[in-house]
Each structure stands twice: as C-alpha cells, then as structure tokens.
Design a protein around this motif. Structure first.
Motif, PDB file in Angstrom:
ATOM      1  N   GLU A  44       0.922  -1.071   0.030  1.00  0.00           N
ATOM      2  CA  GLU A  44      -0.198   0.099  -0.110  1.00  0.00           C
ATOM      3  C   GLU A  44       0.709   1.022   0.079  1.00  0.00           C
ATOM      4  OE1 GLU A  44      -3.157   0.411   3.339  1.00  0.00           O
ATOM      5  OE2 GLU A  44      -3.712  -1.774   2.341  1.00  0.00           O
ATOM      6  N   LEU A  45       1.930   1.307   1.033  1.00  0.00           N
ATOM      7  CA  LEU A  45       2.708   2.188   0.706  1.00  0.00           C
ATOM      8  C   LEU A  45       2.891   2.631  -0.431  1.00  0.00           C
ATOM      9  CD1 LEU A  45       4.505   1.629   4.319  1.00  0.00           C
ATOM     10  CD2 LEU A  45       2.045   3.517   3.661  1.00  0.00           C
ATOM     11  N   PHE A  46       3.833   1.284  -1.048  1.00  0.00           N
ATOM     12  CA  PHE A  46       4.837   1.434  -2.205  1.00  0.00           C
ATOM     13  C   PHE A  46       3.436   2.248  -3.776  1.00  0.00           C
ATOM     14  CE2 PHE A  46       7.291  -0.439  -5.866  1.00  0.00           C
ATOM     15  CZ  PHE A  46       8.650   0.966  -4.690  1.00  0.00           C
ATOM     16  N   ASN A  47       1.917   1.740  -3.805  1.00  0.00           N
ATOM     17  CA  ASN A  47       1.205   2.740  -4.507  1.00  0.00           C
ATOM     18  C   ASN A  47       0.841   4.028  -4.409  1.00  0.00           C
ATOM     19  OD1 ASN A  47       1.855   0.167  -5.484  1.00  0.00           O
ATOM     20  ND2 ASN A  47       0.273  -0.783  -4.266  1.00  0.00           N
ATOM     21  N   ASP A  88       3.556  11.564  -4.753  1.00  0.00           N
ATOM     22  CA  ASP A  88       3.746  13.191  -4.182  1.00  0.00           C
ATOM     23  C   ASP A  88       4.073  12.907  -2.778  1.00  0.00           C
ATOM     24  OD1 ASP A  88       1.067  12.725  -4.844  1.00  0.00           O
ATOM     25  OD2 ASP A  88       0.681  14.739  -5.118  1.00  0.00           O
ATOM     26  N   LYS A  89       3.003  11.898  -2.501  1.00  0.00           N
ATOM     27  CA  LYS A  89       3.135  11.451  -1.082  1.00  0.00           C
ATOM     28  C   LYS A  89       4.429  10.814  -0.755  1.00  0.00           C
ATOM     29  CE  LYS A  89      -1.366  10.836   1.645  1.00  0.00           C
ATOM     30  NZ  LYS A  89      -2.575   9.721   1.397  1.00  0.00           N
ATOM     31  N   GLU A  90       4.623  11.432   0.776  1.00  0.00           N
ATOM     32  CA  GLU A  90       5.582  10.687   1.227  1.00  0.00           C
ATOM     33  C   GLU A  90       4.989   9.631   2.766  1.00  0.00           C
ATOM     34  OE1 GLU A  90       8.857  10.761   2.122  1.00  0.00           O
ATOM     35  OE2 GLU A  90       8.074  12.247   0.166  1.00  0.00           O
ATOM     36  N   ASN A  91       6.146   9.042   1.710  1.00  0.00           N
ATOM     37  CA  ASN A  91       5.212   8.011   3.000  1.00  0.00           C
ATOM     38  C   ASN A  91       7.002   6.793   3.946  1.00  0.00           C
ATOM     39  OD1 ASN A  91       6.631   5.257   1.421  1.00  0.00           O
ATOM     40  ND2 ASN A  91       4.487   5.498   0.647  1.00  0.00           N
ATOM     41  N   CYS A  92       7.375   6.305   4.952  1.00  0.00           N
ATOM     42  CA  CYS A  92       8.699   6.010   5.241  1.00  0.00           C
ATOM     43  C   CYS A  92       9.212   4.917   4.543  1.00  0.00           C
ATOM     44  CB  CYS A  92       7.923   5.811   6.562  1.00  0.00           C
ATOM     45  SG  CYS A  92       7.099   4.474   7.104  1.00  0.00           S
TER      46      CYS A  92
END
Lengths: 263, 521
Positions: B132-135, B139-143
């Motif tokens: 999910e984070l990868f998808n 432009d959204k920042e995630n860890c």
C-alpha cells in the motif's frame, strides 16, 4: 581384488575427458606400482600414456596385475555422475567382468555405486624408450592450448621450431599464414607462468593440429605442459598430474616425402 | 534508551493492546515500525514492553541471531516461537538443534494471539502494508520511500535530515548485526508504507503527525517555501514526516534512498522512459526519493548545505522530468540496447522484436516481484530499476549519436568486414607484392610475425617456402578449394615444409605412424 581410493576424484574425471576423444577403448593396467593406460588412436598416429602412481591414492590395493578393458566414453559417462569433490573408489574382483566406481560425497552423506561392464580389447602395447630430446619446451598449458586453437583456425598443420630465439609455432592455410613465437621467460611471478626452453640443437617438426588440439584437453590437469622434440622421434606432450603421475601424448610427425625418397 | 523516547513509545502501548484484541492479527515489529512511524529498534523495544506487561496471554515469535557453534562461518538468523526459545534459554540453542555461540541476540519479532501454522501469515500484514505504501501517489511522502527507519549506518551515505529532528534523537548504535540484517531489508520498502491508510489504526498516525507539525512548524515553513516545480506539496509532507520520525531515526543513519538518489543522478534520465506500470512504479519511487532529498535539503539548517543540495537536486529533478516526456518509440529503442547492451553488433535475426520481448518479460518480472511479500525482493527490485536505468542511459547515448539504435547494428557489420579484410590482406596482397613482413605483439604479448617475402636462394629457407606457399595459394586455389580436408592438409604441409626450390607441385608431408617409432612389446 582391486581397490583404489582416490580422494581427489576430479582428477580421474579430467583424465577421462582428456583422453576419450583420442581413444575410444583402452586397457587400464593395474599393478602394485600404479594404475596406467597406454593406447593409440585408431589411425596409429598418436599414443597416450597415463600413469597414476600407487602413492597418489589414499588407499591402493592390487593383489595381482590386472588389465581392464573399458570403453572410455562409457567410463566418462559414469564418472560424470561423480561430483567434483567426490572421493572415487575403483573396485574390481579377480575374474570379474565388471568394475565398480564408488562415489562418496565429501561429507559422507551420499554414496553412489556404478558398475560398468568390462570388455576384451586387443591392445598393442608399445615399448617407449627413454630418450634424450633435442629440445624441451615448458610453457603454460593454457598458452599452448590457445596457440593450438588459434593456429587450427588458419591451417591444419603446425610447424614447431625450436631455436635459440625461442619456440615458434607456424601454420599456413588458404587464408594466410601465422607464426607465433614464444620466448624464454622466467621472470614471472608464478613459476607456472614461466616459459622455459632447453635446447641441445635446433629442431623443426611438422604435426597435425587436430591431434595437438585434442591433447590440450588435458590442460585442466596441469598449469604447465612439457613439449619434447627430437627430429627422429614423435613429439611428447606431457601434462603432470599433481604429484601422482602424468599423462603423455606422443604424436608422430609429418614426414617430408622427398626426404623419404632420398633415403 | 532515552526517557523521552520511552514515554512517546509507551503511549502507543494501549493502541497495541487494542490491535492485539483482534485474534488473527500478527503484530510484527516491522509492521509496527511503519504503522506508527517509529524506528524498527524502537518498535522492537515497544513489543518487548508489551510482552512484559501482557506476557501471559500472548504468543511471541523471537528472532534469534548469531554465529552458529557448529558452523562458525554462518551468521544465522532464526525465528522461533517463545516456548522453543525458553527451553534453550540457558545456553542458547534452538529446537532445531542449532547451537549459537555465546553472543547471540534475541529480539522479539512479532506478537500474536496464537502461533500461526503457516508462516506466511507472519509476513502477510507487512507485505500488504508495504504494498500500500508503495502504491501511494508518488507525491505523497511515506516512510517506505525515504527509508528513514533503516537501521543500517553507512558512512558513505550521508542522510541530510533536518538538523532539529536529528538533534532530538542521538544516533543509536545498532546493537547486533542481526538487528541490522533483519531490519534492513524489511524496513527499506516497508517504512514508506507507514503513512498510508492501513487497515490498522489511522488515528495514532494523525496524532503523531500533529505533534510533529507543532514541533517542527519552522521546518514546515521552510519546506513549503521551497517551490521546486510541482513537488512543493511533497516537500511539505516530507518535512512533516521527518518531524514525525525524527525521534526514532538515527541522525546519520545512511539511507539507501539517498544512495539510490545519487546513483541514479547520472544515468537516470531515460529510466522513466518506460511508461509501463513497472517502470512507472520505479519512476515514482525515484521521484519520491528525489522529493525527499529536496525536502531534506530545504529543512536543513545549514545554509551551505541547502544551496549545495538544491543545486544537485534541481539537476536531478530536471533529468527525471525530462524522462517523463519520453515518447513510446524511444522507449522501444532503449529497450533494444538494454537487451543487448554489450554486443550490439550481434547478428540476432530480429533484435528489435526479441529485445522488446525481453523487456516485457522483465517488466512482468518486476511486477511479479512486486507482488511478493519478501521485502528483500522489493529492495532488489529497486536496485534493478536503477541498473535498468543505467542501461537506458547508455542506450540513450547511443541513440543520440546514431539517431536510431538499429543504425549501430548496420554500421557494425562493415567493421567486421574491414577486420576480415585486414586479416585477409596479407594473403591476398602477397602474390602481387611478394614482399610483406609484418611483426606485431598481439594482445597476449606474443610476437606474431607474418611473413611473405621473396627468398633469395637458400633452399631450406622458410621465406622461400612461404613464397611458394603464397604462390601455391594464388595459383592453386581455384582447383584446390573444394578438396577434402586430408588433401588440403597434405598440400599445405608440403608447401610449408617442402624444400623452397621445389615448386608447390604435389609434394606433401606424409603423416608418420607411431608404430614406426616404437616397437611392440
């Protein structure tokens, strides 16, 4: 009863790969001193002599002299089933018509037995005298292999001439000619990379490259190859087998016809 | 462990407990780390704390890592359930009979209500999270993308995280290599995942986020000031995240993301050319990394650092953007050279088709990789994409030169021809000129002499022989060409070894017989 245990089983595999192209069937002779083979190719131009001394085996038992006729391609097939690190044991009973190859993995967790049928082979054993050679060239086996391979793409025969300058391999064919000169070279880091030429008198002989190329199949057995040349004798191409013996190839030179006519 | 950290972490305990009430949930430190934006080391401590408090009614899976006693070369990381471990606790060895050397580390990998029968259950939540984070939109920042929780320190990679956050958290030494080994692959891809809307509790995230925002509002301002094209919003996010994670993150912990960012700086441009899904994933990831870098730079207090960073990042961005504009055809071309980067001149019958097939497969692979829960794979995928991009870059260069890569191929055969010509030259010219002597040292250090010259007299002279040979070649070629091997063999031998005076007539060397040298025994 025969039982030979060779810890470095890969040696035997390499030996077989080196000679099976030249000779299809051969007698392996086992005596108290070692395990040997002598065989000619079908056209009687080349001869291979193999010796694995008894000391080279971890265990060597040979109650009486034994000659085992084997098809080398079949033997190679079986040996290919052995891993490179496997310990190979050759076993045969007196009077039996089979030989058994046993492969043990280094960890002793896998043991394989392969039994191969022996065959009767009429062999002509030749006496090879120890002779003085006019020139002896020692060079890296990989280098020699490369030269033979390269030259065979130009011509069919190679003239090997040893002079003070060095050893020259030359050939010519329809597309042109080639000469490769290797000079004496002892100033190398590793002794196995040296090229050493011992020459009593200059010698030049012509050989069929086809055979030379099949000799070089033994290059994996030894870093160095020794080529001994005399004008009256077959060339000897020798690969030492780590501290236990050798494999020697003899090749009759090509003879110039007019010389023959003269004589 | 710093008290502050502890306090913040302890606040999470009730939430973990709430999560734990779901009997099917596996709470692993990786998942925890991403979900709550804490470093993996903290996540592990948190779990330990949780186990200490509620140890009775839960099952723990430990990861035991150390050098094996019976095989000291092997550094071994094992997951084992609580009971198994306890048996051994005195001298650490597992029920699998592997005994560890004295210094091995035992950490909690996950807690759950019951030990799952299928180990896949262990990885699954982590994987879903990572995916999910990868998808997320890039432009959204995630860890996961900025890899901020990577426990691996690399002196070659400087993480330019904003000074404030870093200062709040002194770099933590990594205790055991095992921790690093475990956390590295797992964390890289997963961390990004954190921010995203996970099935898990989204509340804590926000809470933290708010906190962080307050704390680092200055950083935020800076970040928003930065108006590098479209990614300004991203940078906000980035700095926010930074703030969130500042605590948990070792200050100079090297991040693979920065490494990738650098590596990709040079050859990147064409990378993103590929409009396929897989490629775009990589591209977005890159863009994110880039954005992250920017954000880092912006929020950093060091002015010099900022300007420097900006410059480089700007360059990166430009390149990357250019990439997006690539058209499909060009992509095809790139593809070709990727497929056969080393030997473009190979005579593949239909290189274009083949190559494109290759890339399709490649992309498929990429995609399928993505589906795998193994985070290590994810990591390698990203590496792949970089390598991929390098190839692309190369190909781009070639295209610049020749317009189309195919051209290269067409130009190559001529080269071959010329080579051939060279080799043939001596032979063909020799009959005319009659005097050619070529000596050269080949690449193997051998002296190669090719001689075709007119002999004066000496009968046995090699030169003479060669002349004869050459003559023979030119004259006799026509009839002798199709001769069987043995014949040519003979004629060659003769021409070579026959006395020079003798014209190439028929003379031939006869193959000697070994039996004539040795007697039978």
């Amino acid at each position: 009863m025969l039982e030979l245990r060779l810890v470095q089983g890969s040696l035997l595999k390499k030996v077989l790969e080196a000679i099976r192209e030249l000779v299809t069937d051969a007698n392996f002779d086992c005596s108290g001193t070692g395990f040997s083979l002598q065989a000619m190719d079908s056209s009687h131009v080349a001869l291979v002599a193999l010796l694995l001394r008894a000391e080279g085996f971890e265990h060597y038992r040979c109650d009486r002299n034994l000659s085992m006729g084997m098809n080398l391609n079949n033997m190679a097939k079986m040996l290919r089933c052995a891993g490179n690190d496997d310990i190979i044991t050759i076993k045969a009973d007196d009077g039996s018509d089979t030989v058994t190859f046993m492969f043990e993995s280094p960890k002793q967790d896998k043991i394989a037995d392969f039994e191969m049928k022996l065959m009767d082979i009429d062999s002509e054993h030749l006496g090879i005298p120890d002779s003085e050679y006019q020139a002896i060239v020692r060079m890296p086996s990989s280098e020699f292999m490369r030269i033979c391979k390269d030259l065979s793409s130009i011509g069919d025969t190679v003239v090997i001439s040893v002079t003070k300058e060095g050893v020259k391999f030359s050939t010519s064919g329809e597309i042109g000619s080639a000469n490769i000169v290797c000079r004496q070279n002892q100033t190398v880091d590793k002794p196995e990379e040296a090229t050493i030429i011992e020459m009593q008198e200059p010698v030049s002989l012509t050989f069929a490259l086809r055979y030379m190329n099949s000799f070089t199949k033994a290059s994996s057995l030894s870093e160095q190859v020794t080529i001994s040349l005399s004008s009256e004798l077959p060339v000897v191409v020798e690969y030492k087998i780590a501290e236990m013996g050798y494999i020697r190839f003899y090749l009759a030179p090509k003879i110039e016809e007019d010389e023959e006519m003269k004589s | 462990m710093a008290a502050a950290v502890d306090q913040a972490l302890l606040d999470l305990l009730p939430q973990i407990h709430a999560l734990f009430s779901d009997p099917l949930r596996v709470i692993s430190y990786k998942w925890l780390s991403r979900n709550f934006c804490v470093s993996s080391n903290d996540a592990k401590r948190l779990l330990q704390e949780f186990v200490n408090k509620h140890g009775t009614d839960l099952q723990v899976i430990y990861s035991v890592s150390g050098w094996l006693k019976n095989n000291p070369q092997n550094y071994c990381v094992k997951l084992t359930s609580g009971p198994n471990l306890k048996v051994i606790y005195g001298s650490v060895f597992l029920l699998t009979k592997q005994e560890f050397k004295d210094s091995c580390s035992i950490q909690i990998y996950s807690v759950q209500a019951s030990i799952p029968k299928d180990t896949a259950v262990l990885w699954n939540p982590e994987f879903v999270q990572a995916e999910e984070l990868f998808n997320q939109p890039f432009d959204k920042e995630n860890c996961l993308r900025d890899n901020r929780f990577c426990g691996i320190l690399n002196s070659f990679v400087k993480r330019t995280s904003s000074g404030k956050h870093v200062s709040s958290l002194p770099p933590k030494p990594i205790n055991s290599a095992a921790a690093a080994a475990l956390s590295k692959p797992s964390i890289i891809p997963k961390e990004q995942a954190q921010q995203e809307n996970l099935p898990g509790p989204s509340i804590p995230k926000e809470v933290i986020g708010n906190k962080a925002e307050k704390n680092n509002s200055s950083a935020l301002v800076k970040g928003s000031n930065d108006s590098v094209v479209k990614e300004s919003s991203t940078s906000d996010h980035a700095s926010k995240n930074k703030a969130q994670n500042g605590k948990a993150q070792p200050g100079n912990g090297g991040s693979l993301a920065t490494m990738w960012g650098r590596a990709s700086a040079k050859p990147k441009p064409p990378t993103t050319t590929n409009s396929t899904a897989a490629a775009s994933v990589a591209a977005t990831a890159d863009a994110q990394i880039c954005a992250k870098e920017k954000a880092d730079a912006n929020s950093s207090d060091d002015e010099q650092g900022v300007s420097y960073k900006r410059g480089s990042n700007g360059a990166n961005n430009r390149k990357r953007r250019a990439v997006f504009d690539f058209s499909d055809d060009e992509e095809e071309e790139n593809v070709i050279s990727i497929a056969s980067p080393e030997s473009p001149a190979q005579l593949a019958p239909n290189p274009v088709a083949e190559a494109s097939e290759d890339t399709k497969e490649y992309q498929k692979k990429l995609e399928s990789k993505q589906d795998k829960p193994n985070s290590v794979k994810d990591c390698s995928k990203r590496m792949d994409s970089d390598i991929f991009s390098e190839h692309n870059a190369k190909s781009a260069n070639t295209t610049n030169h020749s317009g189309i890569t195919l051209k290269e191929k067409s130009t190559d055969p001529p080269m071959d021809d010329s080579k051939k010509d060279q080799t043939v030259a001596p032979a063909s010219t020799s009959p005319k000129r009659r005097k050619v002597l070529k000596t050269r040292i080949d690449e193997r250090g051998r002296e190669v002499t090719e001689v075709v010259w007119e002999g004066e007299a000496a009968a046995g002279d090699k030169a003479e022989k060669n002349v004869g040979n050459a003559d023979a070649g030119s004259r006799a070629t026509l009839p002798s060409k199709p001769q069987p091997a043995s014949n040519t063999d003979k004629s060659k031998a003769s021409s070579k070894s026959a006395a020079g005076s003798k014209r190439p007539a028929k003379a031939g060397a006869k193959q000697g017989n070994i039996m004539s040298f040795f007697k039978k025994v």
